[in-house]
Design a protein around this motif. Structure first.
Motif, mmCIF file in Angstrom:
data_model
loop_
_atom_site.group_PDB
_atom_site.id
_atom_site.type_symbol
_atom_site.label_atom_id
_atom_site.label_comp_id
_atom_site.label_asym_id
_atom_site.label_seq_id
_atom_site.Cartn_x
_atom_site.Cartn_y
_atom_site.Cartn_z
ATOM 1 N N ARG A 193 0.734 -1.063 -0.051
ATOM 2 C CA ARG A 193 -0.036 0.147 0.067
ATOM 3 C C ARG A 193 0.866 1.101 -0.136
ATOM 4 N NH1 ARG A 193 -5.313 0.476 1.179
ATOM 5 N NH2 ARG A 193 -6.086 2.719 1.350
ATOM 6 N N ARG A 200 1.374 6.561 -6.882
ATOM 7 C CA ARG A 200 0.224 7.271 -7.562
ATOM 8 C C ARG A 200 -0.044 8.784 -7.188
ATOM 9 N NH1 ARG A 200 -2.942 1.697 -6.852
ATOM 10 N NH2 ARG A 200 -2.027 0.597 -8.461
ATOM 11 N N THR A 207 4.449 -0.069 -12.841
ATOM 12 C CA THR A 207 3.456 -1.340 -12.736
ATOM 13 C C THR A 207 3.761 -2.106 -11.550
ATOM 14 O OG1 THR A 207 3.254 -1.723 -14.994
ATOM 15 C CG2 THR A 207 2.831 -3.673 -13.821
ATOM 16 N N ALA A 241 -6.409 -3.295 -0.643
ATOM 17 C CA ALA A 241 -7.367 -2.789 -1.600
ATOM 18 C C ALA A 241 -7.202 -3.459 -2.772
ATOM 19 C CB ALA A 241 -7.223 -1.032 -1.605
ATOM 20 N N ASP A 242 -8.281 -3.729 -3.864
ATOM 21 C CA ASP A 242 -7.994 -4.476 -5.014
ATOM 22 C C ASP A 242 -7.358 -3.457 -6.090
ATOM 23 O OD1 ASP A 242 -9.562 -6.691 -4.268
ATOM 24 O OD2 ASP A 242 -11.275 -5.920 -4.645
ATOM 25 N N ASP A 243 -7.360 -2.230 -5.724
ATOM 26 C CA ASP A 243 -6.514 -1.499 -7.001
ATOM 27 C C ASP A 243 -5.105 -1.132 -6.584
ATOM 28 O OD1 ASP A 243 -7.063 0.132 -4.680
ATOM 29 O OD2 ASP A 243 -7.831 1.895 -6.233
ATOM 30 N N ASP A 246 -1.429 -3.634 -9.854
ATOM 31 C CA ASP A 246 -1.701 -3.736 -11.526
ATOM 32 C C ASP A 246 -1.639 -5.161 -11.696
ATOM 33 O OD1 ASP A 246 -1.686 -0.764 -11.942
ATOM 34 O OD2 ASP A 246 0.354 -1.085 -11.487
#
Length: 335
Positions: A193, A200, A207, A241-243, A246
């Protein structure tokens, strides 16, 4: 209090700023570059030193953790427990670590040498078949019954991923020419995380590859037994978290062992079980890495704590049979 204004003092000041080395022998014919972030160079021997300091230093600075009065209680398979034992010993704070039978005797001995008290959970949760839910229940019991008890809760404490914003920043600064892929093992999802958030927030075109254990519940794999501590989890942590990733790769215990042995045999790096999983993950997705790309692997800890397991030929043969593992004494290096 021995905590300087801009950061920790003493041995705690050496946490972070770990070396990054290029791996030229794992995939000598690959068209991409590999670099390894050696988190085992932290003073407590793992990346968990960063999280331990991040989760506790602010409490000490704010006066909520007090030497001789407070007691920190945490669940750990080993590395975080060692990191917290070190921080708590430095500040004179009582520390209780709840562990299970997968925690190595060496890790328990290190924690005890640093003054930690050990609570061993021996029963598995009837629903999941894993020790973690039972460890967490014991944490809650201790926190409710002990005066001045504090549970950092690595699985939800924002200080855990926040510590790894720095990890990612260091990697980006150390890698020459820009970073294209980051391979990161998962357990509490703190490292994953933190690295993803930093990437981000800074619009980095990286990636993120999450390396989970086969049988772990983090990324919805079919639950199953796992032998290697500190990789994967029986309960999806709050940091998940799923996001965040990648790409997700599930690695078996035996492939983690193979990865560790290859890393030692080819690069002379003795690293722990989740590091072997990260090495194996590169093998599984190498066809997806374009020529000229630059990849970084976070290697969470050193291998000395696994000498009786991953690096022991008899242990490997007992648990996995006669498998072709590079680095076993009966298999020639490179064979």
């Amino acid at each position: 209090m021995d905590l300087i204004e801009n950061g920790p003092a003493g041995v705690l000041a050496t946490i972070g700023a770990t070396p990054l080395v290029e791996l030229t022998k794992l995939h000598p014919s690959a068209g991409f570059r590999l670099f390894a972030k050696l988190e085992g160079h932290n003073p407590g021997g793992s990346s968990k030193d960063r999280a331990a300091l991040s989760m506790l230093a602010g409490e000490v600075r704010a006066g909520r953790l007090v030497a001789g009065r407070s007691v920190v209680v945490e669940s750990s398979s080993g590395n975080l427990g060692i990191g917290m034992a070190q921080v708590c010993r430095y500040f004179g704070i009582r520390f209780i670590c709840v562990v299970d039978p997968r925690t190595s005797k060496q890790n328990i001995a290190i924690m005890r040498a640093l003054g930690a008290e050990i609570e061993l959970i021996e029963d598995v949760d009837p629903v999941t078949g894993d020790y973690l839910p039972v460890r967490l229940r014991r944490i809650r019991e201790l926190t409710e019954t002990l005066d001045h008890a504090y549970w950092p809760d690595q699985y939800s404490n924002p200080g855990n991923p926040l510590a790894h914003h720095t990890t990612m920043r260091e990697i980006v600064e150390q890698v020459p020419g820009g970073l294209d892929f980051l391979f990161c093992a998962t357990s509490s999802c703190g490292t994953l995380r933190g690295c993803a958030e930093y990437a981000r927030a800074n619009d980095l075109p990286v990636t993120i590859v999450a390396v989970d254990a086969a049988g772990s519940a983090i990324f919805a794999d079919t639950p199953g037994p796992r032998l290697i501590p500190g990789h994967g989890a029986a309960v999806r942590p709050a940091h998940h978290a799923d996001d965040l990733a990648d790409l997700v790769v599930h690695i078996t215990d035996v492939d983690s062992v193979r990865g560790c042995r290859r890393l030692a045999a080819r690069e002379a790096i003795l690293a722990g079980g989740s590091s072997g999983a990260v090495v194996a993950a590169v093998d599984s997705v190498r066809d997806l890495v374009p020529p000229g790309a630059t990849c970084a692997l976070v290697l969470p800890d050193r291998g000395e704590r696994y000498l009786d397991t991953i690096y022991d030929d008899t242990w490997v043969a007992t648990h996995f049979g006669e498998v072709p593992v590079e680095g076993l004494t009966r298999v020639p290096v490179g064979g």
